[in-house]
Design an enzyme around this catalytic site. Structure first.
Site: not given
Ligand code: GUN
Length: 296
Positions: A121, A54, A98
């Site tokens: 998100d 990211k 995350q």
């Molecule tokens: N863990 C697995 N997929 C995601 C996601 O799309 N966003 C976040 N914040 N954590 C994740």
């Protein structure tokens, strides 16, 4: 018949190129630089790798990013205090915590603490609700990426029988919700299957579009479980070994090799849904910067 391979790598690159131009325009015309903060608690290698990608993608697109990597024993109060700071920081348009978080932290308390306007998100209950009523600001990244893959591959969803395997808050529920909406790129008839579904195969065999985000066993969905000519989207990621060079060998929830002989189109793992998730996060971050500046 061998299936068309739906390349998330290629489609995400198209979207990245579009976003790069948009970021340049935002800077030139409005002096705006979108900003994303990622928050990682603990040292899970997969999560570290996602957060790293990211940050790299932000860099490539000209989006400001900052990483907050916290030790695994960080308490909830400390995490909430960081989120409060990021909520108030005008350089930051998107906050991504995350998941999964360590067991001693209540995930819902954390997701609710994020300012819904910075919830790139799309996990805050306000944004979940807005999606449900068909008025979303931010679509969750993986489900939105799946919809973009379908649209940009010319796969018709209107009236299609879509079967989703998996009911997580991150993928299964939101992708079902997105594809059932009354709008272009959706209008599907959606069935959601899960661990308590009776006779899973009777559902998967009916699917025009099968979306698998089950996360249990690698390659659990086999060719006998799909209809000939179906479109198969594989959200699973399993690390099943290492190459001689020490790189992870990945596979999905779907048995790619057998299904590609029967499906009309299929996403590979890696290079399918994965790269789309990151680019949709960037899309949401740029949208948040526009919203904050009153440009939308
Ligand atoms: N863990 C697995 N997929 C995601 C996601 O799309 N966003 C976040 N914040 N954590 C994740």
């Amino acid at each position: 018949m061998t299936a068309e391979i739906i390349s998330g790598t290629a489609i995400s690159k198209q979207i990245r190129d579009e976003l790069k131009q948009e970021v340049i325009q935002l800077k030139e015309k409005h002096n705006i630089i979108p900003g994303l903060a990622t928050v990682l608690v603990g040292e899970d290698p997969a999560s570290q790798s996602y957060v790293g990608s990211k940050a790299r993608t932000c860099n490539e697109l000209g989006i400001y990013s900052e990483r907050h990597d916290l030790p695994a024993d960080t308490d909830e109060q400390t995490l909430l205090a960081l989120i409060d700071r990021l909520n108030k920081d005008t350089k930051i348009n998107g906050i991504l915590v995350q998941l999964p978080l360590p067991g001693h932290i209540n995930e819902n308390n954390v997701l609710i603490a994020i300012d819904p306007r910075k919830d790139v998100d799309g996990f805050h209950p306000i944004n979940v609700g807005k999606l449900m009523i068909g008025e979303p600001d931010y679509l969750p990244c993986t489900p939105h990426g799946i919809q973009e893959l379908l649209i940009r591959s010319g796969i018709e969803t209107e009236g299609a029988d879509v079967v989703v395997v998996g009911r997580s808050n991150i993928v299964g529920k939101p992708v079902a919700n997105i594809l059932m909406q009354k709008r272009d790129g959706a209008n599907a008839t959606v069935t959601v299957c899960h661990t308590r579904t009776r006779d899973l195969i009777s559902h998967t065999r009916r699917a025009d579009i099968l979306i698998v985000a089950a996360g249990g066993k690698p390659k659990a969905i086999t060719a006998d479980m799909i209809k000939k000519g179906a479109v198969v989207i594989d959200v699973g990621v399993h690390r099943i070994g290492k190459t001689k060079e020490g790189k992870n060998i990945l596979c999905g929830d779907v048995d790619f090799e057998s299904i590609k002989e029967k499906a009309k189109a299929i996403t590979p793992v890696p290079g399918g849904v994965g790269p789309m998730t990151i680019v949709m996060l960037m899309t949401n971050t740029v949208k948040s910067a526009r919203l904050a500046a009153g440009l939308l």
